[in-house]
Design a protein around this motif. Structure first.
Motif, PDB file in Angstrom:
ATOM      1  N   SER A 306      27.320 -15.852 -23.556  1.00 56.55           N
ATOM      2  CA  SER A 306      25.907 -16.211 -23.712  1.00 56.55           C
ATOM      3  C   SER A 306      25.740 -17.724 -23.815  1.00 56.55           C
ATOM      4  CB  SER A 306      25.324 -15.531 -24.953  1.00 56.55           C
ATOM      5  OG  SER A 306      25.893 -16.055 -26.143  1.00 56.55           O
ATOM      6  N   PHE A 307      26.731 -18.381 -24.434  1.00 61.20           N
ATOM      7  CA  PHE A 307      26.700 -19.844 -24.521  1.00 61.20           C
ATOM      8  C   PHE A 307      26.675 -20.468 -23.134  1.00 61.20           C
ATOM      9  CE2 PHE A 307      28.362 -20.198 -29.019  1.00 61.20           C
ATOM     10  CZ  PHE A 307      27.370 -21.051 -29.452  1.00 61.20           C
ATOM     11  N   ALA A 308      27.366 -19.845 -22.185  1.00 60.94           N
ATOM     12  CA  ALA A 308      27.470 -20.412 -20.843  1.00 60.94           C
ATOM     13  C   ALA A 308      26.097 -20.595 -20.209  1.00 60.94           C
ATOM     14  CB  ALA A 308      28.345 -19.519 -19.963  1.00 60.94           C
ATOM     15  N   PHE A 309      25.228 -19.598 -20.356  1.00 60.92           N
ATOM     16  CA  PHE A 309      23.882 -19.713 -19.806  1.00 60.92           C
ATOM     17  C   PHE A 309      23.105 -20.832 -20.500  1.00 60.92           C
ATOM     18  CE2 PHE A 309      24.950 -15.295 -18.781  1.00 60.92           C
ATOM     19  CZ  PHE A 309      24.568 -15.239 -17.455  1.00 60.92           C
ATOM     20  N   ALA A 310      23.156 -20.829 -21.824  1.00 57.77           N
ATOM     21  CA  ALA A 310      22.390 -21.815 -22.589  1.00 57.77           C
ATOM     22  C   ALA A 310      22.920 -23.230 -22.373  1.00 57.77           C
ATOM     23  CB  ALA A 310      22.425 -21.462 -24.071  1.00 57.77           C
ATOM     24  N   GLU A 311      24.238 -23.377 -22.352  1.00 55.54           N
ATOM     25  CA  GLU A 311      24.809 -24.710 -22.176  1.00 55.54           C
ATOM     26  C   GLU A 311      24.559 -25.240 -20.772  1.00 55.54           C
ATOM     27  OE1 GLU A 311      28.881 -24.745 -23.366  1.00 55.54           O
ATOM     28  OE2 GLU A 311      28.412 -24.468 -25.483  1.00 55.54           O
ATOM     29  N   GLY A 312      24.510 -24.339 -19.778  1.00 54.39           N
ATOM     30  CA  GLY A 312      24.153 -24.784 -18.430  1.00 54.39           C
ATOM     31  C   GLY A 312      22.770 -25.394 -18.412  1.00 54.39           C
ATOM     32  N   LEU A 313      21.826 -24.739 -19.079  1.00 52.13           N
ATOM     33  CA  LEU A 313      20.466 -25.283 -19.182  1.00 52.13           C
ATOM     34  C   LEU A 313      20.448 -26.527 -20.067  1.00 52.13           C
ATOM     35  CD1 LEU A 313      18.719 -21.841 -19.530  1.00 52.13           C
ATOM     36  CD2 LEU A 313      18.286 -23.469 -17.686  1.00 52.13           C
ATOM     37  N   GLY A 314      21.322 -26.547 -21.072  1.00 49.50           N
ATOM     38  CA  GLY A 314      21.420 -27.735 -21.921  1.00 49.50           C
ATOM     39  C   GLY A 314      21.925 -28.944 -21.153  1.00 49.50           C
ATOM     40  N   VAL A 315      22.869 -28.718 -20.239  1.00 51.73           N
ATOM     41  CA  VAL A 315      23.371 -29.796 -19.377  1.00 51.73           C
ATOM     42  C   VAL A 315      22.242 -30.359 -18.520  1.00 51.73           C
ATOM     43  CG1 VAL A 315      24.816 -30.263 -17.355  1.00 51.73           C
ATOM     44  CG2 VAL A 315      25.773 -29.031 -19.302  1.00 51.73           C
ATOM     45  N   ALA A 316      21.450 -29.461 -17.938  1.00 55.99           N
ATOM     46  CA  ALA A 316      20.324 -29.902 -17.107  1.00 55.99           C
ATOM     47  C   ALA A 316      19.329 -30.700 -17.942  1.00 55.99           C
ATOM     48  CB  ALA A 316      19.630 -28.693 -16.470  1.00 55.99           C
ATOM     49  N   SER A 317      19.048 -30.239 -19.159  1.00 55.77           N
ATOM     50  CA  SER A 317      18.104 -30.939 -20.026  1.00 55.77           C
ATOM     51  C   SER A 317      18.637 -32.312 -20.420  1.00 55.77           C
ATOM     52  CB  SER A 317      17.831 -30.100 -21.286  1.00 55.77           C
ATOM     53  OG  SER A 317      17.185 -28.895 -20.956  1.00 55.77           O
ATOM     54  N   THR A 318      19.925 -32.382 -20.736  1.00 60.42           N
ATOM     55  CA  THR A 318      20.529 -33.673 -21.087  1.00 60.42           C
ATOM     56  C   THR A 318      20.369 -34.672 -19.948  1.00 60.42           C
ATOM     57  OG1 THR A 318      22.172 -32.628 -22.529  1.00 60.42           O
ATOM     58  CG2 THR A 318      22.686 -34.826 -21.720  1.00 60.42           C
ATOM     59  N   SER A 319      20.697 -34.238 -18.738  1.00 58.08           N
ATOM     60  CA  SER A 319      20.623 -35.110 -17.569  1.00 58.08           C
ATOM     61  C   SER A 319      19.184 -35.531 -17.266  1.00 58.08           C
ATOM     62  CB  SER A 319      21.238 -34.407 -16.361  1.00 58.08           C
ATOM     63  OG  SER A 319      21.141 -35.204 -15.198  1.00 58.08           O
ATOM     64  N   LEU A 320      18.277 -34.560 -17.239  1.00 58.94           N
ATOM     65  CA  LEU A 320      16.887 -34.849 -16.848  1.00 58.94           C
ATOM     66  C   LEU A 320      16.138 -35.619 -17.914  1.00 58.94           C
ATOM     67  CD1 LEU A 320      16.112 -31.419 -15.161  1.00 58.94           C
ATOM     68  CD2 LEU A 320      16.296 -33.640 -14.011  1.00 58.94           C
ATOM     69  N   VAL A 321      16.415 -35.354 -19.177  1.00 61.48           N
ATOM     70  CA  VAL A 321      15.794 -36.123 -20.251  1.00 61.48           C
ATOM     71  C   VAL A 321      16.242 -37.576 -20.176  1.00 61.48           C
ATOM     72  CG1 VAL A 321      15.804 -36.501 -22.759  1.00 61.48           C
ATOM     73  CG2 VAL A 321      15.365 -34.224 -21.853  1.00 61.48           C
ATOM     74  N   GLY A 322      17.560 -37.795 -20.030  1.00 60.15           N
ATOM     75  CA  GLY A 322      18.074 -39.164 -19.946  1.00 60.15           C
ATOM     76  C   GLY A 322      17.539 -39.913 -18.741  1.00 60.15           C
ATOM     77  N   GLN A 323      17.524 -39.256 -17.582  1.00 64.58           N
ATOM     78  CA  GLN A 323      17.057 -39.924 -16.367  1.00 64.58           C
ATOM     79  C   GLN A 323      15.570 -40.285 -16.454  1.00 64.58           C
ATOM     80  OE1 GLN A 323      18.240 -38.142 -12.584  1.00 64.58           O
ATOM     81  NE2 GLN A 323      20.064 -37.250 -13.541  1.00 64.58           N
ATOM     82  N   ASN A 324      14.756 -39.390 -16.989  1.00 70.91           N
ATOM     83  CA  ASN A 324      13.322 -39.668 -17.061  1.00 70.91           C
ATOM     84  C   ASN A 324      12.974 -40.698 -18.127  1.00 70.91           C
ATOM     85  OD1 ASN A 324      11.616 -37.948 -15.116  1.00 70.91           O
ATOM     86  ND2 ASN A 324      13.146 -36.496 -15.856  1.00 70.91           N
ATOM     87  N   LEU A 325      13.762 -40.767 -19.185  1.00 70.29           N
ATOM     88  CA  LEU A 325      13.564 -41.854 -20.140  1.00 70.29           C
ATOM     89  C   LEU A 325      13.935 -43.192 -19.497  1.00 70.29           C
ATOM     90  CD1 LEU A 325      14.870 -40.280 -23.489  1.00 70.29           C
ATOM     91  CD2 LEU A 325      12.502 -40.769 -22.843  1.00 70.29           C
ATOM     92  N   GLY A 326      14.985 -43.164 -18.643  1.00 67.09           N
ATOM     93  CA  GLY A 326      15.347 -44.375 -17.905  1.00 67.09           C
ATOM     94  C   GLY A 326      14.259 -44.814 -16.951  1.00 67.09           C
ATOM     95  N   LYS A 327      13.476 -43.856 -16.448  1.00 69.39           N
ATOM     96  CA  LYS A 327      12.362 -44.154 -15.540  1.00 69.39           C
ATOM     97  C   LYS A 327      11.065 -44.470 -16.277  1.00 69.39           C
ATOM     98  CE  LYS A 327      14.137 -40.990 -11.973  1.00 69.39           C
ATOM     99  NZ  LYS A 327      13.908 -39.694 -11.271  1.00 69.39           N
ATOM    100  N   LYS A 328      11.146 -44.532 -17.618  1.00 66.01           N
ATOM    101  CA  LYS A 328       9.958 -44.787 -18.462  1.00 66.01           C
ATOM    102  C   LYS A 328       8.938 -43.662 -18.337  1.00 66.01           C
ATOM    103  CE  LYS A 328      11.717 -48.836 -19.395  1.00 66.01           C
ATOM    104  NZ  LYS A 328      12.401 -49.075 -20.687  1.00 66.01           N
TER     105      LYS A 328
END
Length: 468
Positions: A306-328
């Motif tokens: 079950s962690f695998a599903f959640a962590e996959g989405l967590g990886v996407a959130s980590t990447s997209l949150v960081g990138q969009n903060l970089g884009k202001k």
């Protein structure tokens, strides 16, 4: 009902007006973007979990002692890799932010610096793992029937620690730019290698020697080596965003190292909290005996799934949150965090139903001891109840890490995993005599408190102002 679901899942309602900086991505496009990153990560993590389950099932046929022996090594192994996990949190956060800022050179520098540091630490950790293996296994709760096998397994895997940890660092950087396909391919190859060799070496099939638990360890190290070769080769392609070569500047870069240390330092608190808490929790469960720990270990395999599903989405959130903060665009960072959380809850509900329906069949995959099957089935019901809460907080934690808010996540882990879970387990087991069920009741309490703290932090939005 449809209106409630629309308000819950539509991006139109995910960002308050106070945080908006422009047009919000459409619901269809937002979920598509998130899943494009999350799906390869899910496949990767699922493959890791499934291959681990298959390997555990192979070992389980040797008897409950073998499942317990391998299970006892899990938390000590994670303690040795905790430094790398902390550093990798910093690597992902920095690379994703630099990707959003369009600073490719700085992202590549982050990879080079983390690899140089990683090599040195990996050598030291490997030596320590080999030298202290038997003492650690006694401390982890090994008994006379498991000490020999668990020590052999831990010592062999410790020798391959560098392959595992350096591969994890490279994959962390690739996740930062959203390139989860690379990490998926690396882990698929590593785990296929692991399973094939496990089949040959654990039971001595097709003319290979029967090495039992030692065979499982050798197969694990071989898988780590294959994963490392593939991960490192991904950095040598000139078209790669994170391309490195011998012509680059490999001298220590103090500003970059300090940035990794600043973010990784907070993550280190989290890792120490996690490892100490998980170790204490596992130690308490180990005291219940070989059969109880075997049931616990089997149920944990399903929890990892079950962690695998959640962590996959967590990886996407980590990447997209960081990138969009970089884009202001903090509004889009908030949106993608919530998109990941909503998706995780929906998947968790389906998983919970499947867990309850197939709990006995799942346990029978690992053992034919009916007493262990019965204990495992009871635990899986508890797991099914907690899944929506668990998956939600994993994504929220990933979003906060992507923003660089690792210290708050670390303190949350310190409170819940290091303190609440072991203490509640000890009380429910030793005082109220609830046995293995008490340990899992404590897990529910831990997960609920953790989810509340992380969601509260995310909702306040203060993390959008953290500099990385």
């Amino acid at each position: 009902m449809l209106e409630i679901l629309r308000r819950l899942f539509s991006t139109e309602y995910m960002v308050n007006d106070d945080f908006r900086r422009g047009d919000i991505t459409s619901t269809k496009e937002a979920y598509k973007t998130s899943l494009e990153i999350a799906l390869p990560a899910m496949i990767e993590l699922l493959s890791v979990t499934l291959m681990g389950m298959i390997s555990t099932a192979m070992v389980g046929r040797l008897g409950p002692y073998a499942v317990t022996a391998v299970g006892l090594t899990n938390q000590p192994r994670m303690i040795f890799t905790s430094i790398f996990m902390a550093m990798n949190t910093g690597v992902t956060a920095i690379v994703s932010r630099r990707k959003g800022q369009g600073d490719q050179a700085s992202a590549q520098s982050c990879v080079r610096q983390s690899l140089m540091v990683g090599i040195i630490i990996a050598i030291v950790m490997s030596i320590l793992a080999v030298v202290t293996s038997e003492q650690l296994m006694w401390f982890a709760g090994a008994k006379e029937d498991t000490i020999g096998a668990s020590t052999d397994y831990f010592r062999i895997v410790g020798m391959g620690l560098a392959f595992q940890t350096l591969s994890l660092t490279i994959c962390a950087a690739q996740r930062g730019i959203g390139n989860t396909r690379v990490t998926m391919n690396c882990n698929l190859a590593a785990n296929v290698t692991n399973i094939l060799l496990s089949y040959l070496l654990i039971g001595g099939n097709l003319g290979f020697p029967r090495l039992e638990v030692r065979g499982a360890a050798i197969a694990t190290v071989a898988g780590f080596a294959v994963g490392f070769v593939m991960a490192f080769s991904s950095l040598l392609r000139k078209k790669s965003y994170l391309f490195i070569s011998t012509k680059d500047d490999w001298t220590p870069n103090k500003p970059m190292l300090m940035t990794i240390l600043r973010i990784g330092g907070g993550a280190m608190i989290e890792q120490i909290a996690l490892r100490v808490g998980f170790f204490a929790y596992a130690r308490i469960v180990a005291d219940l005996g070989t059969n109880s720990f075997a049931a616990h270990q089997i149920a944990s395999q399903l929890m990892n799934l079950s962690f695998a599903f959640a962590e996959g989405l967590g990886v996407a959130s980590t990447s997209l949150v960081g990138q969009n903060l970089g884009k202001k665009r903090p509004d889009l960072a908030i949106m993608y965090g919530k998109v990941g959380q909503r998706t995780a809850i929906a998947i968790a509900i389906l998983l919970s139903i499947a867990c309850i329906a197939g709990r006995h069949l799942f346990a029978l995959l690992f053992t034919d001891d009916l007493s262990i099957v019965a204990m495992t089935a009871e635990i899986i019901i508890i797991l099914a109840i907690v899944l929506p809460v668990q998956t939600s907080h994993i994504v929220m934690g990933g979003s906060l890490r992507g923003a660089g808010d690792v210290r708050y996540v670390a303190m949350t882990m310190l409170l819940t995993v290091t303190l609440i879970r072991p203490i509640m387990s000890a009380i429910l087991i030793y005082v109220f005599d609830l046995g293995l069920m008490g340990a899992w009741y404590a897990l529910i309490f831990d997960q609920v408190i953790r989810a509340w703290l992380l969601f509260r932090r995310f909702s306040k939005g203060e993390w959008i102002n953290i500099a990385v």
